[in-house]
Enzyme design. Sequence first.
Site, PDB file in Angstrom:
ATOM      1  N   LYS A   1       0.802  -1.157  -0.130  1.00  0.00           N
ATOM      2  CA  LYS A   1       0.143  -0.055  -0.001  1.00  0.00           C
ATOM      3  C   LYS A   1       0.890   1.133  -0.097  1.00  0.00           C
ATOM      4  O   LYS A   1       0.719   2.152  -0.701  1.00  0.00           O
ATOM      5  CB  LYS A   1      -1.036  -0.081   1.147  1.00  0.00           C
ATOM      6  CG  LYS A   1      -1.480   1.498   1.475  1.00  0.00           C
ATOM      7  CD  LYS A   1      -2.469   1.314   2.755  1.00  0.00           C
ATOM      8  CE  LYS A   1      -1.645   1.679   4.041  1.00  0.00           C
ATOM      9  NZ  LYS A   1      -1.434   2.987   4.170  1.00  0.00           N
ATOM     10  N   ASN A   2       2.141   1.378   0.728  1.00  0.00           N
ATOM     11  CA  ASN A   2       2.669   2.513   1.041  1.00  0.00           C
ATOM     12  C   ASN A   2       3.685   2.759   0.046  1.00  0.00           C
ATOM     13  O   ASN A   2       4.340   3.698   0.117  1.00  0.00           O
ATOM     14  CB  ASN A   2       3.360   2.617   2.662  1.00  0.00           C
ATOM     15  CG  ASN A   2       2.381   2.659   3.538  1.00  0.00           C
ATOM     16  OD1 ASN A   2       1.194   3.002   3.265  1.00  0.00           O
ATOM     17  ND2 ASN A   2       2.626   2.266   4.785  1.00  0.00           N
TER      18      ASN A   2
ATOM     19  N   ARG B   1      -8.592  -0.476   4.351  1.00  0.00           N
ATOM     20  CA  ARG B   1      -7.917   0.619   3.633  1.00  0.00           C
ATOM     21  C   ARG B   1      -6.430  -0.179   3.386  1.00  0.00           C
ATOM     22  O   ARG B   1      -5.609   0.309   2.287  1.00  0.00           O
ATOM     23  CB  ARG B   1      -7.584   1.721   4.826  1.00  0.00           C
ATOM     24  CG  ARG B   1      -8.890   2.601   4.705  1.00  0.00           C
ATOM     25  CD  ARG B   1      -8.126   3.850   5.776  1.00  0.00           C
ATOM     26  NE  ARG B   1      -7.064   4.262   5.055  1.00  0.00           N
ATOM     27  CZ  ARG B   1      -6.077   4.645   6.031  1.00  0.00           C
ATOM     28  NH1 ARG B   1      -6.133   4.977   7.322  1.00  0.00           N
ATOM     29  NH2 ARG B   1      -4.981   5.046   5.565  1.00  0.00           N
TER      30      ARG B   1
ATOM     31  N   ARG C   1      -0.658  14.385  12.495  1.00  0.00           N
ATOM     32  CA  ARG C   1      -0.179  14.212  11.017  1.00  0.00           C
ATOM     33  C   ARG C   1       0.000  15.476  10.362  1.00  0.00           C
ATOM     34  O   ARG C   1      -0.582  15.896   9.390  1.00  0.00           O
ATOM     35  CB  ARG C   1      -1.183  13.510  10.305  1.00  0.00           C
ATOM     36  CG  ARG C   1      -1.717  12.110  10.840  1.00  0.00           C
ATOM     37  CD  ARG C   1      -0.598  10.969  11.162  1.00  0.00           C
ATOM     38  NE  ARG C   1      -0.046  10.540   9.854  1.00  0.00           N
ATOM     39  CZ  ARG C   1      -0.423   9.519   9.232  1.00  0.00           C
ATOM     40  NH1 ARG C   1      -1.725   8.971   9.545  1.00  0.00           N
ATOM     41  NH2 ARG C   1       0.223   9.023   8.005  1.00  0.00           N
TER      42      ARG C   1
ATOM     43  N   ASP D   1       4.121   0.515  11.951  1.00  0.00           N
ATOM     44  CA  ASP D   1       2.962   0.096  11.550  1.00  0.00           C
ATOM     45  C   ASP D   1       2.574  -1.360  11.948  1.00  0.00           C
ATOM     46  O   ASP D   1       1.737  -2.000  12.016  1.00  0.00           O
ATOM     47  CB  ASP D   1       3.010   0.092  10.030  1.00  0.00           C
ATOM     48  CG  ASP D   1       2.828   1.503   9.443  1.00  0.00           C
ATOM     49  OD1 ASP D   1       3.413   1.706   8.241  1.00  0.00           O
ATOM     50  OD2 ASP D   1       2.473   2.252  10.195  1.00  0.00           O
TER      51      ASP D   1
ATOM     52  N   CYS E   1      -5.643  12.442  11.824  1.00  0.00           N
ATOM     53  CA  CYS E   1      -6.361  11.203  11.709  1.00  0.00           C
ATOM     54  C   CYS E   1      -6.523  10.282  12.888  1.00  0.00           C
ATOM     55  O   CYS E   1      -5.983  10.922  13.927  1.00  0.00           O
ATOM     56  CB  CYS E   1      -5.585  10.334  10.594  1.00  0.00           C
ATOM     57  SG  CYS E   1      -4.065   9.574  11.074  1.00  0.00           S
TER      58      CYS E   1
HETATM   59  C1  EPZ Z   1       4.047   6.891   6.272  1.00  0.00           C
HETATM   60  O1  EPZ Z   1       3.173   7.913   6.676  1.00  0.00           O
HETATM   61  C2  EPZ Z   1       3.098   5.677   6.097  1.00  0.00           C
HETATM   62  N1  EPZ Z   1       1.975   5.986   5.339  1.00  0.00           N
HETATM   63  C3  EPZ Z   1       2.586   5.338   7.475  1.00  0.00           C
HETATM   64  O2  EPZ Z   1       1.662   4.157   7.380  1.00  0.00           O
HETATM   65  C4  EPZ Z   1       3.857   5.100   8.335  1.00  0.00           C
HETATM   66  O3  EPZ Z   1       3.421   4.688   9.638  1.00  0.00           O
HETATM   67  C5  EPZ Z   1       4.636   6.082   8.539  1.00  0.00           C
HETATM   68  O4  EPZ Z   1       5.115   6.545   6.956  1.00  0.00           O
HETATM   69  C6  EPZ Z   1       5.935   5.819   9.336  1.00  0.00           C
HETATM   70  O5  EPZ Z   1       6.589   4.913   8.602  1.00  0.00           O
HETATM   71  C7  EPZ Z   1       2.240   6.035   3.898  1.00  0.00           C
HETATM   72  O6  EPZ Z   1       3.202   5.755   3.307  1.00  0.00           O
HETATM   73  C8  EPZ Z   1       1.044   6.176   2.923  1.00  0.00           C
HETATM   74  P1  EPZ Z   1       5.994  10.153   8.411  1.00  0.00           P
HETATM   75  P2  EPZ Z   1       3.759   9.604   6.920  1.00  0.00           P
HETATM   76  O7  EPZ Z   1       5.887  11.486   7.669  1.00  0.00           O
HETATM   77  O8  EPZ Z   1       4.511   9.819   5.552  1.00  0.00           O
HETATM   78  C9  EPZ Z   1       5.776  13.474  11.953  1.00  0.00           C
HETATM   79  C10 EPZ Z   1      -0.015   2.694   7.824  1.00  0.00           C
HETATM   80  O9  EPZ Z   1      -0.529   2.338   8.597  1.00  0.00           O
HETATM   81  N2  EPZ Z   1       5.663  14.377  10.879  1.00  0.00           N
HETATM   82  O10 EPZ Z   1       7.263   9.558   8.358  1.00  0.00           O
HETATM   83  O11 EPZ Z   1       2.471  10.136   6.968  1.00  0.00           O
HETATM   84  C11 EPZ Z   1       4.407  12.709  11.850  1.00  0.00           C
HETATM   85  O12 EPZ Z   1       3.346  13.347  12.587  1.00  0.00           O
HETATM   86  C12 EPZ Z   1       0.463   4.208   7.711  1.00  0.00           C
HETATM   87  O13 EPZ Z   1       0.197   2.183   6.429  1.00  0.00           O
HETATM   88  C13 EPZ Z   1       5.663  15.745  11.296  1.00  0.00           C
HETATM   89  O14 EPZ Z   1       5.994  16.327  12.395  1.00  0.00           O
HETATM   90  O15 EPZ Z   1       4.645   9.176   8.274  1.00  0.00           O
HETATM   91  C14 EPZ Z   1       5.137  11.300  12.640  1.00  0.00           C
HETATM   92  O16 EPZ Z   1       4.691  11.515  13.997  1.00  0.00           O
HETATM   93  C15 EPZ Z   1       0.057   4.848   9.028  1.00  0.00           C
HETATM   94  N3  EPZ Z   1       5.924  16.755  10.031  1.00  0.00           N
HETATM   95  C16 EPZ Z   1       6.240  11.295  12.152  1.00  0.00           C
HETATM   96  O17 EPZ Z   1       6.518  12.483  11.611  1.00  0.00           O
HETATM   97  C17 EPZ Z   1       5.481  16.369   8.814  1.00  0.00           C
HETATM   98  O18 EPZ Z   1       5.531  17.263   7.869  1.00  0.00           O
HETATM   99  C18 EPZ Z   1       6.462  10.236  11.039  1.00  0.00           C
HETATM  100  O19 EPZ Z   1       5.576  10.681   9.894  1.00  0.00           O
HETATM  101  C19 EPZ Z   1       5.497  15.218   8.473  1.00  0.00           C
HETATM  102  C20 EPZ Z   1       5.499  14.254   9.556  1.00  0.00           C
END
Ligand code: EPZ
Length: 419
Positions: free
Chosen positions: A22-23, A396, A121, A305, A116
């Site tokens: 998915k990711n 999802r 996020r 995850d 979410c």
């Molecule tokens: C990706 O989300 C994945 N989703 C998530 O999978 C996964 O948990 C996550 O990476 C971490 O591996 C997809 O790829 C579609 P991040 P993403 O930006 O990109 C903070 C699932 O269950 N952050 O690495 O949103 C954020 O709040 C999903 O399949 C900021 O502060 O994750 C979080 O605490 C859930 N500012 C941390 O970084 C930003 O601009 C990690 O987020 C962006 C993120």
Amino acid sequence: MSYYQIRGGRPLRGTVPVSGAKNSVLPILAATLLNGGKNVLHNCPDLRDVRSAIAILRYLGCRVRREGDTVTVDSSAVERWDVPHELMREMRSSVIFLGPILARCGRARLSLPGGCDIGPRPIDLHLQALQKLGVEIREEGGDIYCRAGDLRGTDVILSFPSVGATENTLLTATACGGSTRIINAAREPEIADLQEFLRKGGSEVAGGGESVIRVSGEMPRRDVEHTILPDRIEAATYLCACAACGGEITLTGAEPEHVGTVLQCLSEAGCTVRTAGRSVMLRAQERLSGLPIVRTMPYPGFPTDAQAPLMAAACTAEGTSVFLETIFENRYRHVPELARMGAKIRVSGRTALVTGGALHGARVRCTDLRGGAALVIAALAAEGESVVEDITHIDRGYERLAEKLTLLGADIRRTDGET
Ligand code: EPZ
């Protein structure tokens, strides 16, 4: 409301294929906007989030069709550069369309994705990185308006290796003249898969999967054919299910290296693990022993995850296990639902202490995608019957979950209620 009825207490045995990730397919679907041509994607899982991404592509003017697990996207006739709120709210990670729309159209308008189930996020890292590349951004009434002034390649340092911010920066950088380095980039395997897709389209990108990614020159527009890499989180979920229920399963079409930290935890908990080529075998003969501290980290650390699925397995273990969730603020929403099945879990901030024991069937409700998977695992391991409600969360990110678990001998039936 759709729900599963699960009669637990049976070991899992058999072989199950791992679907496409998915990711990985989500950012790659967004990236099909870049070449203004034909993109053929194989091993695309049929998931709610994938359908949401396809709806956005069609809204923007792309022609998209699915034949089995192959999705073809023709992005030659893109007319729009905005993603309306009703499409953005379907999937928080739709923010990944920002970079490709900017790169293709020179401007973009998206409604802020908002929080979410697992946390606020924010997208500040995405926006800071794009501004560094020359994108002009203004926020107004819950929308962000972006204009790709004179995009120029440069060094972009991410304060945190955010997966989405890395992807958006990479996709925008393919439209920048000169060269860009993304420093402190996320190292998840899905980034390397996105890089592979871009290279097939003619983009000069290197370093995907490492901490520094280099992009040079604008992306020539070539048609692309690509096969999506296997879903490491789906694989981890089935491994945790077998660890919780006992038995022996083999996953085919997997990437063993991508589930290394999960396999290590399950081995330490007493499972027997074997890998060969694209197969992973796990045998769970004895009751699991408590897990040493499981700390979620950016890849290649333990994946956030897989925290909820592994916690469900830990609920059946002999002894205590400790989880430390360092990535998301609110990723223990499945705990009260697991407690309804007899799980003994104490949460303090980002730490959860699990005392293993017996689980019993109960009526529980999914709170989010991976939390929902944890409830299914717990129900499979519990004595008696459970009902797992609101399983559209699970749809999802898991393709044909009930069908695949039935292949492994589980007693699980799905009922689709009115939504
Ligand atoms: C990706 O989300 C994945 N989703 C998530 O999978 C996964 O948990 C996550 O990476 C971490 O591996 C997809 O790829 C579609 P991040 P993403 O930006 O990109 C903070 C699932 O269950 N952050 O690495 O949103 C954020 O709040 C999903 O399949 C900021 O502060 O994750 C979080 O605490 C859930 N500012 C941390 O970084 C930003 O601009 C990690 O987020 C962006 C993120």
